[in-house]
Design a protein around this motif. Structure first.
Motif, PDB file in Angstrom:
ATOM      1  N   ASN A  86       0.825  -1.209   0.000  1.00 49.62           N
ATOM      2  CA  ASN A  86       0.000   0.000   0.000  1.00 49.62           C
ATOM      3  C   ASN A  86       0.858   1.258   0.000  1.00 49.62           C
ATOM      4  OD1 ASN A  86      -2.418  -1.399  -0.062  1.00 49.62           O
ATOM      5  ND2 ASN A  86      -2.674  -1.370   2.153  1.00 49.62           N
ATOM      6  N   LEU A  87       1.940   1.243   0.778  1.00 45.85           N
ATOM      7  CA  LEU A  87       2.857   2.381   0.792  1.00 45.85           C
ATOM      8  C   LEU A  87       3.462   2.592  -0.582  1.00 45.85           C
ATOM      9  CD1 LEU A  87       4.488   4.571   2.286  1.00 45.85           C
ATOM     10  CD2 LEU A  87       6.163   2.790   2.844  1.00 45.85           C
ATOM     11  N   ARG A  88       3.965   1.528  -1.196  1.00 47.60           N
ATOM     12  CA  ARG A  88       4.577   1.640  -2.526  1.00 47.60           C
ATOM     13  C   ARG A  88       3.564   2.153  -3.557  1.00 47.60           C
ATOM     14  NH1 ARG A  88       9.825  -0.775  -3.194  1.00 47.60           N
ATOM     15  NH2 ARG A  88       9.541  -0.064  -5.311  1.00 47.60           N
ATOM     16  N   GLU A  89       2.350   1.623  -3.508  1.00 49.92           N
ATOM     17  CA  GLU A  89       1.307   2.045  -4.448  1.00 49.92           C
ATOM     18  C   GLU A  89       0.982   3.529  -4.286  1.00 49.92           C
ATOM     19  OE1 GLU A  89      -3.400   1.184  -4.986  1.00 49.92           O
ATOM     20  OE2 GLU A  89      -2.117  -0.578  -4.731  1.00 49.92           O
ATOM     21  N   ALA A  90       0.870   4.002  -3.041  1.00 51.46           N
ATOM     22  CA  ALA A  90       0.569   5.415  -2.789  1.00 51.46           C
ATOM     23  C   ALA A  90       1.697   6.305  -3.292  1.00 51.46           C
ATOM     24  CB  ALA A  90       0.333   5.645  -1.302  1.00 51.46           C
ATOM     25  N   LEU A  91       2.947   5.899  -3.059  1.00 47.38           N
ATOM     26  CA  LEU A  91       4.081   6.700  -3.502  1.00 47.38           C
ATOM     27  C   LEU A  91       4.198   6.702  -5.028  1.00 47.38           C
ATOM     28  CD1 LEU A  91       6.705   5.709  -0.785  1.00 47.38           C
ATOM     29  CD2 LEU A  91       5.332   7.793  -0.918  1.00 47.38           C
ATOM     30  N   GLU A  92       3.911   5.581  -5.651  1.00 48.14           N
ATOM     31  CA  GLU A  92       3.946   5.515  -7.117  1.00 48.14           C
ATOM     32  C   GLU A  92       2.884   6.420  -7.737  1.00 48.14           C
ATOM     33  OE1 GLU A  92       3.723   1.330  -7.988  1.00 48.14           O
ATOM     34  OE2 GLU A  92       5.825   1.002  -7.444  1.00 48.14           O
ATOM     35  N   LYS A  93       1.717   6.505  -7.098  1.00 46.69           N
ATOM     36  CA  LYS A  93       0.664   7.398  -7.600  1.00 46.69           C
ATOM     37  C   LYS A  93       1.113   8.861  -7.561  1.00 46.69           C
ATOM     38  CE  LYS A  93      -3.418   4.649  -6.617  1.00 46.69           C
ATOM     39  NZ  LYS A  93      -4.628   4.501  -5.778  1.00 46.69           N
ATOM     40  N   GLU A  94       2.017   9.183  -6.636  1.00 46.99           N
ATOM     41  CA  GLU A  94       2.526  10.544  -6.510  1.00 46.99           C
ATOM     42  C   GLU A  94       3.759  10.782  -7.381  1.00 46.99           C
ATOM     43  OE1 GLU A  94       0.943  13.045  -4.977  1.00 46.99           O
ATOM     44  OE2 GLU A  94      -0.636  11.569  -4.613  1.00 46.99           O
ATOM     45  N   GLY A  95       4.149   9.782  -8.171  1.00 44.37           N
ATOM     46  CA  GLY A  95       5.238   9.966  -9.123  1.00 44.37           C
ATOM     47  C   GLY A  95       6.558   9.323  -8.754  1.00 44.37           C
ATOM     48  N   LEU A  96       6.603   8.541  -7.666  1.00 52.48           N
ATOM     49  CA  LEU A  96       7.840   7.877  -7.275  1.00 52.48           C
ATOM     50  C   LEU A  96       8.044   6.632  -8.137  1.00 52.48           C
ATOM     51  CD1 LEU A  96      10.143   8.059  -5.127  1.00 52.48           C
ATOM     52  CD2 LEU A  96       8.901   6.276  -3.895  1.00 52.48           C
TER      53      LEU A  96
END
Length: 183
Positions: A86-96
């Protein structure tokens, strides 16, 4: 004739006022654009700082992910993996975006070379990633710390000789370093 002079003077003043009004409108529009640009830059900087701070959490979650595989409690294992995903998915949505470096040519704009290793691979190829690098919206947020091939063949024992060029964080907390290895 004095009316003509007065009319010309009034026309000149009116023209001058119109010119000043046009300049003030242009200045106001430029100010509006500058304030908007500065606002976007400030938001981007705040996002950049937050993402950089969260990379430590990502690193620690990555370590935890490796450790939970050996746990007997299925609920804890699934919970840790779910939080990490979930952390990785949220950060990827923000462009990480995680850099994929192994096997790629060394690029000093993306990579930080910590080690050189003799290997049968071509010189200048990334052999191992010691610390994951990340991009934020296509720009480097953290350089990948990597080991780079010297292009020399493996030694007689079949193992690659490792030469340390500097210290590198060995874990997410940055508490250990890579020691100089024997040639």
């Amino acid at each position: 004739m004095s009316d003509d002079v007065a009319g010309d003077a009034a026309g000149a003043v009116g023209g001058d006022m119109l010119e000043r009004l046009a300049r003030l409108q242009a200045e106001l529009e430029n100010l509006r654009k500058r304030v908007e640009r500065e606002k976007r830059d400030a938001e981007a900087l705040a996002g950049h700082r937050l993402m950089a701070a969260l990379l430590r959490v990502v690193d620690e979650m990555e370590l935890a992910r490796g450790k939970v595989a050996s746990l007997s409690d299925e609920g804890v294992r699934k919970g840790v993996l779910m939080v990490f995903d979930n952390l990785r998915e949220a950060l990827e949505k923000e462009g990480l975006e995680e850099m994929r470096c192994e096997g790629a040519p060394f690029d000093p704009f993306l990579h930080e070379a910590a080690l050189r290793e003799d290997s049968p691979a071509l010189a200048g190829i990334v052999l191992r990633v010691l610390k994951t690098g990340y991009l934020l919206n296509g720009k480097v947020l953290r350089h990948a710390v990597v080991s780079v091939s010297t292009g020399a063949a493996a030694d007689a024992s079949g193992t690659a000789a490792v030469k340390a060029e500097g210290k590198v964080a060995g874990n997410a907390a940055g508490n250990s370093s890579v020691n100089d290895a024997k040639n």
